[in-house]
Scaffold this motif. Structure first.
Motif, PDB file in Angstrom:
ATOM      1  N   THR A 151       0.917  -1.067  -0.141  1.00 29.98           N
ATOM      2  CA  THR A 151       0.060   0.087  -0.025  1.00 29.98           C
ATOM      3  C   THR A 151       0.995   1.137   0.050  1.00 29.98           C
ATOM      4  O   THR A 151       1.626   1.377   0.897  1.00 29.98           O
ATOM      5  CB  THR A 151      -0.854  -0.133   1.163  1.00 29.98           C
ATOM      6  OG1 THR A 151      -1.507  -1.276   1.403  1.00 29.98           O
ATOM      7  CG2 THR A 151      -1.742   1.081   1.066  1.00 29.98           C
ATOM      8  N   THR A 152       0.942   2.023  -1.340  1.00 25.77           N
ATOM      9  CA  THR A 152       1.770   3.282  -1.273  1.00 25.77           C
ATOM     10  C   THR A 152       1.178   4.460  -0.499  1.00 25.77           C
ATOM     11  O   THR A 152      -0.030   4.356   0.028  1.00 25.77           O
ATOM     12  CB  THR A 152       2.072   3.570  -2.376  1.00 25.77           C
ATOM     13  OG1 THR A 152       0.720   4.138  -3.172  1.00 25.77           O
ATOM     14  CG2 THR A 152       2.576   2.317  -3.330  1.00 25.77           C
ATOM     15  N   ILE A 153       1.819   5.449  -0.362  1.00 23.09           N
ATOM     16  CA  ILE A 153       1.408   6.537   0.368  1.00 23.09           C
ATOM     17  C   ILE A 153       0.278   7.358  -0.343  1.00 23.09           C
ATOM     18  O   ILE A 153      -0.584   7.845   0.046  1.00 23.09           O
ATOM     19  CB  ILE A 153       2.522   7.652   0.416  1.00 23.09           C
ATOM     20  CG1 ILE A 153       2.472   8.854   1.438  1.00 23.09           C
ATOM     21  CG2 ILE A 153       2.937   8.193  -0.940  1.00 23.09           C
ATOM     22  CD1 ILE A 153       3.426   9.572   1.898  1.00 23.09           C
ATOM     23  N   HIS A 154       0.397   6.922  -1.883  1.00 19.76           N
ATOM     24  CA  HIS A 154      -0.832   7.488  -2.440  1.00 19.76           C
ATOM     25  C   HIS A 154      -2.211   6.709  -2.217  1.00 19.76           C
ATOM     26  O   HIS A 154      -3.052   7.420  -2.393  1.00 19.76           O
ATOM     27  CB  HIS A 154      -0.510   7.286  -4.010  1.00 19.76           C
ATOM     28  CG  HIS A 154       0.811   8.119  -4.248  1.00 19.76           C
ATOM     29  ND1 HIS A 154       1.039   9.420  -4.357  1.00 19.76           N
ATOM     30  CD2 HIS A 154       2.049   7.358  -4.898  1.00 19.76           C
ATOM     31  CE1 HIS A 154       2.072   9.608  -4.780  1.00 19.76           C
ATOM     32  NE2 HIS A 154       2.802   8.581  -4.936  1.00 19.76           N
ATOM     33  N   ASP A 155      -2.147   5.503  -1.968  1.00 20.30           N
ATOM     34  CA  ASP A 155      -3.238   4.764  -1.739  1.00 20.30           C
ATOM     35  C   ASP A 155      -3.827   5.272  -0.246  1.00 20.30           C
ATOM     36  O   ASP A 155      -5.096   5.225  -0.013  1.00 20.30           O
ATOM     37  CB  ASP A 155      -2.789   3.242  -1.549  1.00 20.30           C
ATOM     38  CG  ASP A 155      -2.338   2.672  -2.736  1.00 20.30           C
ATOM     39  OD1 ASP A 155      -2.753   3.125  -3.871  1.00 20.30           O
ATOM     40  OD2 ASP A 155      -1.580   1.645  -2.930  1.00 20.30           O
ATOM     41  N   SER A 156      -2.950   5.604   0.443  1.00 21.99           N
ATOM     42  CA  SER A 156      -3.471   5.771   2.038  1.00 21.99           C
ATOM     43  C   SER A 156      -4.057   7.264   2.035  1.00 21.99           C
ATOM     44  O   SER A 156      -4.879   7.655   2.983  1.00 21.99           O
ATOM     45  CB  SER A 156      -2.346   5.876   2.956  1.00 21.99           C
ATOM     46  OG  SER A 156      -1.321   6.533   2.741  1.00 21.99           O
ATOM     47  N   THR A 157      -3.638   8.014   1.157  1.00 24.05           N
ATOM     48  CA  THR A 157      -4.183   9.532   0.922  1.00 24.05           C
ATOM     49  C   THR A 157      -5.219   9.858   0.114  1.00 24.05           C
ATOM     50  O   THR A 157      -6.162  10.736   0.225  1.00 24.05           O
ATOM     51  CB  THR A 157      -3.083  10.388   0.550  1.00 24.05           C
ATOM     52  OG1 THR A 157      -2.663  10.213  -0.810  1.00 24.05           O
ATOM     53  CG2 THR A 157      -2.001  10.378   1.721  1.00 24.05           C
ATOM     54  N   GLU A 158      -5.750   8.556  -0.443  1.00 24.26           N
ATOM     55  CA  GLU A 158      -6.950   8.880  -1.493  1.00 24.26           C
ATOM     56  C   GLU A 158      -8.129   8.659  -0.864  1.00 24.26           C
ATOM     57  O   GLU A 158      -8.346   8.027   0.302  1.00 24.26           O
ATOM     58  CB  GLU A 158      -6.819   7.676  -2.711  1.00 24.26           C
ATOM     59  CG  GLU A 158      -5.601   8.184  -3.465  1.00 24.26           C
ATOM     60  CD  GLU A 158      -5.383   7.193  -4.618  1.00 24.26           C
ATOM     61  OE1 GLU A 158      -6.048   6.052  -4.631  1.00 24.26           O
ATOM     62  OE2 GLU A 158      -4.241   7.411  -5.449  1.00 24.26           O
TER      63      GLU A 158
END
Length: 156
Positions: free
Chosen positions: A149-156
């Protein structure tokens, strides 16, 4: 990352206050005591002043480095800063979850590892299905990346 910059800024503020207000007052008091060659208070205050100056330099440099981190430069499909990775550790025969963070935030007991740690360095840039070999103080460890899970997944 906002938490870490906030903590760094708070430490900078405390040290700047000490450097500009408290230490000059201590040095002035120590000078008033007379003979500086054998004045322990004076020498301790001057040593503290040198330490605070050096620490402020380190903190300001780190703040500058952190300000250069751009989310756009972090990959969407590979391990990078802010990623949470589940790996299968062959040596321990167990699945382990790691989150890649800054060195200031790292806490291995909570699964927070620095991107500059041996495991962090081995994982950065890898994808699900990749196997990495990590050289740790306890020897080499093989880890297969099971989930990412990338930082992008967790901010979306």
């Amino acid at each position: 990352m906002l938490d870490i910059t906030k903590k760094l800024q708070e430490e900078i503020n405390v040290l700047e206050y000490e450097l500009t207000t408290e230490l000059p007052a201590e040095i002035k008091r120590a000078v008033a005591l007379g003979d500086l060659s054998e004045n322990a208070e004076y020498h301790m205050a001057k040593q503290r002043q040198e330490f605070v100056n050096a620490r402020l330099g380190q903190l300001k440099k780190r703040m500058g480095e952190l300000s250069l981190v751009k989310l756009d430069n972090i990959p969407h499909d590979k391990v990078g800063f802010g990623s949470t990775v589940i790996v299968h550790d062959e040596a321990k025969d167990e699945d382990i979850s790691y989150k890649l963070v800054t060195s200031e935030e790292s806490d291995v007991t909570k699964g927070l590892i620095s991107t500059t740690s041996p495991i962090g360095r081995a994982l950065v840039g890898k994808e699900v299905g990749d196997t990495v070999t990590v050289t740790t103080p306890n020897g080499k460890r093989e880890m297969e990346i099971l989930k990412l899970t990338t930082i992008h997944d967790s901010t979306e």
